[in-house]
Design a protein around this motif. Structure first.
Motif, PDB file in Angstrom:
ATOM      1  N   MET A 118       0.823  -1.186   0.000  1.00 19.91           N
ATOM      2  CA  MET A 118       0.000   0.000   0.000  1.00 19.91           C
ATOM      3  C   MET A 118       0.873   1.257   0.000  1.00 19.91           C
ATOM      4  O   MET A 118       0.595   2.204  -0.720  1.00 19.91           O
ATOM      5  CB  MET A 118      -0.912  -0.049   1.227  1.00 19.91           C
ATOM      6  CG  MET A 118      -1.886   1.069   1.301  1.00 19.91           C
ATOM      7  SD  MET A 118      -3.075   0.872  -0.020  1.00 19.91           S
ATOM      8  CE  MET A 118      -4.123   2.215   0.312  1.00 19.91           C
ATOM      9  N   LYS A 119       1.918   1.243   0.864  1.00 23.04           N
ATOM     10  CA  LYS A 119       2.818   2.383   0.922  1.00 23.04           C
ATOM     11  C   LYS A 119       3.495   2.621  -0.423  1.00 23.04           C
ATOM     12  O   LYS A 119       3.683   3.754  -0.837  1.00 23.04           O
ATOM     13  CB  LYS A 119       3.897   2.134   1.977  1.00 23.04           C
ATOM     14  CG  LYS A 119       3.706   2.836   3.254  1.00 23.04           C
ATOM     15  CD  LYS A 119       4.927   2.589   4.113  1.00 23.04           C
ATOM     16  CE  LYS A 119       4.862   3.417   5.356  1.00 23.04           C
ATOM     17  NZ  LYS A 119       6.005   3.191   6.213  1.00 23.04           N
ATOM     18  N   ARG A 120       3.825   1.534  -1.050  1.00 21.10           N
ATOM     19  CA  ARG A 120       4.533   1.625  -2.319  1.00 21.10           C
ATOM     20  C   ARG A 120       3.661   2.296  -3.381  1.00 21.10           C
ATOM     21  O   ARG A 120       4.151   3.114  -4.173  1.00 21.10           O
ATOM     22  CB  ARG A 120       4.910   0.218  -2.747  1.00 21.10           C
ATOM     23  CG  ARG A 120       5.964   0.171  -3.761  1.00 21.10           C
ATOM     24  CD  ARG A 120       6.411  -1.249  -3.940  1.00 21.10           C
ATOM     25  NE  ARG A 120       7.579  -1.274  -4.781  1.00 21.10           N
ATOM     26  CZ  ARG A 120       8.107  -2.340  -5.269  1.00 21.10           C
ATOM     27  NH1 ARG A 120       7.578  -3.519  -4.971  1.00 21.10           N
ATOM     28  NH2 ARG A 120       9.160  -2.290  -6.032  1.00 21.10           N
ATOM     29  N   LYS A 121       2.392   1.985  -3.418  1.00 21.34           N
ATOM     30  CA  LYS A 121       1.473   2.591  -4.382  1.00 21.34           C
ATOM     31  C   LYS A 121       1.317   4.086  -4.109  1.00 21.34           C
ATOM     32  O   LYS A 121       1.259   4.889  -5.044  1.00 21.34           O
ATOM     33  CB  LYS A 121       0.107   1.903  -4.328  1.00 21.34           C
ATOM     34  CG  LYS A 121       0.097   0.524  -4.932  1.00 21.34           C
ATOM     35  CD  LYS A 121      -1.292  -0.059  -4.920  1.00 21.34           C
ATOM     36  CE  LYS A 121      -1.288  -1.459  -5.494  1.00 21.34           C
ATOM     37  NZ  LYS A 121      -2.632  -2.022  -5.524  1.00 21.34           N
ATOM     38  N   ILE A 122       1.243   4.460  -2.855  1.00 16.19           N
ATOM     39  CA  ILE A 122       1.096   5.875  -2.502  1.00 16.19           C
ATOM     40  C   ILE A 122       2.341   6.649  -2.934  1.00 16.19           C
ATOM     41  O   ILE A 122       2.238   7.732  -3.522  1.00 16.19           O
ATOM     42  CB  ILE A 122       0.831   6.027  -0.994  1.00 16.19           C
ATOM     43  CG1 ILE A 122      -0.553   5.476  -0.643  1.00 16.19           C
ATOM     44  CG2 ILE A 122       0.933   7.502  -0.585  1.00 16.19           C
ATOM     45  CD1 ILE A 122      -0.861   5.458   0.822  1.00 16.19           C
ATOM     46  N   TYR A 123       3.526   6.098  -2.668  1.00 17.48           N
ATOM     47  CA  TYR A 123       4.769   6.756  -3.086  1.00 17.48           C
ATOM     48  C   TYR A 123       4.841   6.883  -4.607  1.00 17.48           C
ATOM     49  O   TYR A 123       5.282   7.894  -5.140  1.00 17.48           O
ATOM     50  CB  TYR A 123       5.995   6.000  -2.560  1.00 17.48           C
ATOM     51  CG  TYR A 123       6.239   6.182  -1.085  1.00 17.48           C
ATOM     52  CD1 TYR A 123       6.225   7.458  -0.514  1.00 17.48           C
ATOM     53  CD2 TYR A 123       6.501   5.093  -0.270  1.00 17.48           C
ATOM     54  CE1 TYR A 123       6.462   7.625   0.837  1.00 17.48           C
ATOM     55  CE2 TYR A 123       6.734   5.254   1.080  1.00 17.48           C
ATOM     56  CZ  TYR A 123       6.713   6.531   1.630  1.00 17.48           C
ATOM     57  OH  TYR A 123       6.948   6.701   2.963  1.00 17.48           O
TER      58      TYR A 123
END
Length: 111
Positions: A1-6
């Motif tokens: 999830m964090k990766r998609k936001i970044y």
């Protein structure tokens, strides 16, 4: 999830940077005062002639077929060229109405 936001944030930042870079490149380039001061008289006269030729080209254009943004760009270009020509010394002698009246009165008194 964090990766998609970044990833989304980085794509957003890059796309906004591209728009601001394009907007900055539309400014017409002009000569600054320091460059004009270092020019010789022949270079100044050549630049004035270039400006005159460009103004005649713009006058000869059919502006009715241009879009609003193109006409605006031409106006901006003409204003910048006018400022540059004035800085180069292509201006004339301007007399106010009061100065003309004083000159006429002096001539009447002398004659």
């Amino acid at each position: 999830m964090k990766r998609k936001i970044y990833l989304l944030v980085s794509i957003l930042m890059l796309s906004l940077a591209a728009f601001s870079a394009k907007a900055g490149s539309l400014e017409p380039k002009t000569l600054d005062k320091e460059t004009i001061a270092n020019m010789t008289e022949e270079q100044k006269q050549a630049r004035i002639e270039e400006i005159k030729e460009r103004v005649e080209e713009i006058r000869a254009m059919d502006k009715s077929k241009m879009s609003k943004t193109e006409r605006k760009e031409l106006r901006v270009e003409l204003k910048e060229m006018k400022k540059e020509a004035q800085a180069l010394g292509a201006g004339g002698i301007y007399l106010s109405l009061g100065a003309v009246i004083v000159i006429i009165l002096v001539l009447i008194l002398i004659l």
